[in-house]
Design a protein around this motif. Structure first.
Motif, PDB file in Angstrom:
ATOM      1  N   ALA A  93     -21.742 -17.920-119.002  1.00  0.00           N
ATOM      2  CA  ALA A  93     -22.272 -16.700-118.596  1.00  0.00           C
ATOM      3  C   ALA A  93     -21.607 -15.556-118.573  1.00  0.00           C
ATOM      4  CB  ALA A  93     -23.040 -16.846-117.066  1.00  0.00           C
ATOM      5  N   LEU A  94     -20.298 -15.541-118.318  1.00  0.00           N
ATOM      6  CA  LEU A  94     -19.451 -14.445-118.444  1.00  0.00           C
ATOM      7  C   LEU A  94     -18.935 -14.049-119.574  1.00  0.00           C
ATOM      8  CD1 LEU A  94     -17.225 -12.464-116.967  1.00  0.00           C
ATOM      9  CD2 LEU A  94     -15.656 -14.256-117.009  1.00  0.00           C
ATOM     10  N   LEU A  95     -19.009 -14.922-120.465  1.00  0.00           N
ATOM     11  CA  LEU A  95     -18.684 -14.612-122.047  1.00  0.00           C
ATOM     12  C   LEU A  95     -19.865 -14.019-122.555  1.00  0.00           C
ATOM     13  CD1 LEU A  95     -16.783 -17.802-123.360  1.00  0.00           C
ATOM     14  CD2 LEU A  95     -15.900 -15.408-122.919  1.00  0.00           C
ATOM     15  N   SER A  96     -21.048 -14.588-122.091  1.00  0.00           N
ATOM     16  CA  SER A  96     -22.325 -13.887-122.485  1.00  0.00           C
ATOM     17  C   SER A  96     -22.614 -12.505-122.183  1.00  0.00           C
ATOM     18  CB  SER A  96     -23.568 -14.645-121.997  1.00  0.00           C
ATOM     19  OG  SER A  96     -23.378 -16.030-122.713  1.00  0.00           O
ATOM     20  N   GLY A  97     -21.972 -12.279-120.817  1.00  0.00           N
ATOM     21  CA  GLY A  97     -22.282 -10.859-120.572  1.00  0.00           C
ATOM     22  C   GLY A  97     -21.292  -9.959-120.955  1.00  0.00           C
ATOM     23  N   LEU A  98     -20.065 -10.598-121.433  1.00  0.00           N
ATOM     24  CA  LEU A  98     -19.013  -9.579-122.010  1.00  0.00           C
ATOM     25  C   LEU A  98     -19.568  -9.364-123.542  1.00  0.00           C
ATOM     26  CD1 LEU A  98     -15.609 -11.093-120.879  1.00  0.00           C
ATOM     27  CD2 LEU A  98     -17.018  -8.929-119.917  1.00  0.00           C
ATOM     28  N   TYR A  99     -20.248 -10.618-124.109  1.00  0.00           N
ATOM     29  CA  TYR A  99     -20.987 -10.036-125.421  1.00  0.00           C
ATOM     30  C   TYR A  99     -21.903  -9.007-125.468  1.00  0.00           C
ATOM     31  CZ  TYR A  99     -24.140 -10.940-129.217  1.00  0.00           C
ATOM     32  OH  TYR A  99     -25.144 -10.911-130.281  1.00  0.00           O
ATOM     33  N   LEU A 100     -22.611  -8.855-124.377  1.00  0.00           N
ATOM     34  CA  LEU A 100     -23.828  -7.936-124.301  1.00  0.00           C
ATOM     35  C   LEU A 100     -23.087  -6.573-124.073  1.00  0.00           C
ATOM     36  CD1 LEU A 100     -26.485  -9.557-122.126  1.00  0.00           C
ATOM     37  CD2 LEU A 100     -26.366  -9.641-124.599  1.00  0.00           C
ATOM     38  N   ASN A 101     -21.866  -6.512-123.488  1.00  0.00           N
ATOM     39  CA  ASN A 101     -21.289  -5.134-123.206  1.00  0.00           C
ATOM     40  C   ASN A 101     -20.690  -4.693-124.272  1.00  0.00           C
ATOM     41  OD1 ASN A 101     -21.818  -5.464-120.564  1.00  0.00           O
ATOM     42  ND2 ASN A 101     -19.763  -5.734-119.817  1.00  0.00           N
ATOM     43  N   GLU A 102     -20.263  -5.573-125.266  1.00  0.00           N
ATOM     44  CA  GLU A 102     -19.420  -5.275-126.581  1.00  0.00           C
ATOM     45  C   GLU A 102     -20.803  -4.697-127.608  1.00  0.00           C
ATOM     46  OE1 GLU A 102     -16.325  -6.587-129.778  1.00  0.00           O
ATOM     47  OE2 GLU A 102     -17.209  -8.312-128.601  1.00  0.00           O
ATOM     48  N   LEU A 103     -21.954  -5.400-127.379  1.00  0.00           N
ATOM     49  CA  LEU A 103     -23.054  -4.997-128.227  1.00  0.00           C
ATOM     50  C   LEU A 103     -23.227  -3.475-127.786  1.00  0.00           C
ATOM     51  CD1 LEU A 103     -25.576  -7.747-128.648  1.00  0.00           C
ATOM     52  CD2 LEU A 103     -23.924  -7.044-130.234  1.00  0.00           C
ATOM     53  N   LEU A 104     -23.536  -3.010-126.484  1.00  0.00           N
ATOM     54  CA  LEU A 104     -23.661  -1.991-126.128  1.00  0.00           C
ATOM     55  C   LEU A 104     -22.796  -0.898-126.549  1.00  0.00           C
ATOM     56  CD1 LEU A 104     -25.193  -2.768-122.344  1.00  0.00           C
ATOM     57  CD2 LEU A 104     -26.448  -2.146-124.683  1.00  0.00           C
ATOM     58  N   LEU A 105     -21.348  -1.289-126.209  1.00  0.00           N
ATOM     59  CA  LEU A 105     -20.357  -0.314-126.852  1.00  0.00           C
ATOM     60  C   LEU A 105     -20.236  -0.064-128.287  1.00  0.00           C
ATOM     61  CD1 LEU A 105     -17.146  -1.957-124.850  1.00  0.00           C
ATOM     62  CD2 LEU A 105     -17.944   0.478-124.577  1.00  0.00           C
ATOM     63  N   ARG A 106     -20.859  -0.811-129.096  1.00  0.00           N
ATOM     64  CA  ARG A 106     -20.546  -0.619-130.323  1.00  0.00           C
ATOM     65  C   ARG A 106     -22.087   0.046-131.194  1.00  0.00           C
ATOM     66  NH1 ARG A 106     -16.972  -4.876-132.562  1.00  0.00           N
ATOM     67  NH2 ARG A 106     -17.671  -4.391-134.728  1.00  0.00           N
ATOM     68  N   LEU A 107     -23.172  -0.295-130.370  1.00  0.00           N
ATOM     69  CA  LEU A 107     -24.280   0.247-130.934  1.00  0.00           C
ATOM     70  C   LEU A 107     -25.002   1.653-130.246  1.00  0.00           C
ATOM     71  CD1 LEU A 107     -26.265  -3.110-131.546  1.00  0.00           C
ATOM     72  CD2 LEU A 107     -25.040  -1.771-133.263  1.00  0.00           C
ATOM     73  N   LEU A 108     -24.618   1.747-129.036  1.00  0.00           N
ATOM     74  CA  LEU A 108     -25.107   2.950-128.126  1.00  0.00           C
ATOM     75  C   LEU A 108     -24.294   4.200-128.410  1.00  0.00           C
ATOM     76  CD1 LEU A 108     -26.571   1.460-124.867  1.00  0.00           C
ATOM     77  CD2 LEU A 108     -27.830   1.765-126.903  1.00  0.00           C
ATOM     78  N   ALA A 109     -24.838   5.237-128.817  1.00  0.00           N
ATOM     79  CA  ALA A 109     -24.222   6.550-128.887  1.00  0.00           C
ATOM     80  C   ALA A 109     -23.845   7.290-127.495  1.00  0.00           C
ATOM     81  CB  ALA A 109     -24.884   7.794-129.641  1.00  0.00           C
ATOM     82  N   ARG A 110     -22.765   7.895-127.433  1.00  0.00           N
ATOM     83  CA  ARG A 110     -22.575   8.450-126.061  1.00  0.00           C
ATOM     84  C   ARG A 110     -23.839   9.473-125.855  1.00  0.00           C
ATOM     85  NH1 ARG A 110     -16.742   8.581-125.188  1.00  0.00           N
ATOM     86  NH2 ARG A 110     -16.264   6.438-124.880  1.00  0.00           N
TER      87      ARG A 110
END
Length: 281
Positions: A93-110
């Motif tokens: 579950a922790l790895l899955s959460g970090l995966y979601l965080n990386e998606l948001l970092l890479r795909l969302l604009a500031r």
């Protein structure tokens, strides 16, 4: 333009970077202001009040100061409190959460707010925080869902909502190139360059037209005023991908992961590489 204070803002830390021997740069996902960069001065000191609070996958309330135009700047963090509600996810579950965080970092604009997506993300993190408890319960009672069956549908539903929210998901009830209706029993595949198209003989991952149309129907949920309702859409998609006939760990996973990696660009998502390395041990 005078400085303004943002106070009591719901937020999650996506990532942190060392800024100096005692301070951190934080990449934070906020509900009303989107992704923002904050500097937490002195956060690494043993006596800092920030030290036990600034953790990923934990609901926070933050305050910071925005100077000038505010966009594209690193803002000083003035306060942060744990909002409570759940513990830190562990294990898969922790790895899955970090995966979601990386998606948001890479795909969302500031500085691009996505309040509805924030609420869905917060709900997913709550699910991840309870996943290990559910997995332990499953070990004690073999008839209960296994850990993978708890996590995979949640991840697939969030991936679909994220792609739709940022405008990278084509309509799933028509062929993208022709806008022709999908035949219910024919198979179609989602590709980054061409959207949804009829599956070729060599395509290993594909869904039927009926399955794609069911996903689009789930994504089209609206509230009482006819506005898109992301929370209802997430629940509907989750229900759809857990229904009979869907392989959340197979066909749909492969297609969504390929589409996300295409839009994230290179290099490969670090969390995906870590998961593959762990599986190979």
């Amino acid at each position: 333009m005078p400085a303004r204070r943002i106070a009591d803002e719901p937020a999650y830390i996506l990532h942190s970077y060392d800024w100096s021997e005692s301070s951190l740069i934080l990449d934070v996902f906020t509900r009303h202001h989107g992704r923002v960069a904050l500097v937490a001065k002195g956060a690494k000191k043993p006596t800092s009040n920030f030290r036990p609070v600034l953790l990923a996958l934990q609901p926070l309330r933050v305050g910071y100061t925005v100077s000038g135009e505010g966009q594209g700047e690193i803002h000083p963090l003035k306060g942060a409190e744990w909002a409570g509600g759940h513990v830190l996810p562990t294990g898969d579950a922790l790895l899955s959460g970090l995966y979601l965080n990386e998606l948001l970092l890479r795909l969302l604009a500031r500085d691009d707010p996505h309040a509805a997506l924030f609420d869905v993300y917060a709900g997913v993190v709550r699910v991840l925080a309870t996943a290990n408890h559910e997995a332990a319960h499953a070990d004690a009672q073999p008839t209960t869902c296994a850990p993978d069956s708890l996590l995979e549908p949640v991840l697939r539903a969030f991936e679909l909502l994220l792609l739709r929210e940022i405008g990278l998901l084509p309509a799933l009830d028509v062929e993208t190139a022709t806008l022709g209706a999908l035949a219910p029993q024919s198979r179609y595949t989602l590709v980054a360059e061409g959207g949804l198209r009829a599956a070729a003989a060599g395509d290993r991952a594909a869904l039927t037209g009926a399955q794609w149309r069911a996903l689009q129907l789930a994504l089209d949920q609206v509230d009482g005023k006819g506005r898109p309702d992301s929370a209802a859409a997430y629940t509907a998609v989750l229900r759809t991908v857990t229904s009979a006939g869907f392989s959340v760990g197979g066909e749909i996973k492969a297609q969504l992961r390929a589409l996300l990696q295409y839009h994230c660009g290179h290099p490969l998502l670090r969390t995906r590489q870590l998961m593959m390395d762990l599986q190979s041990l």
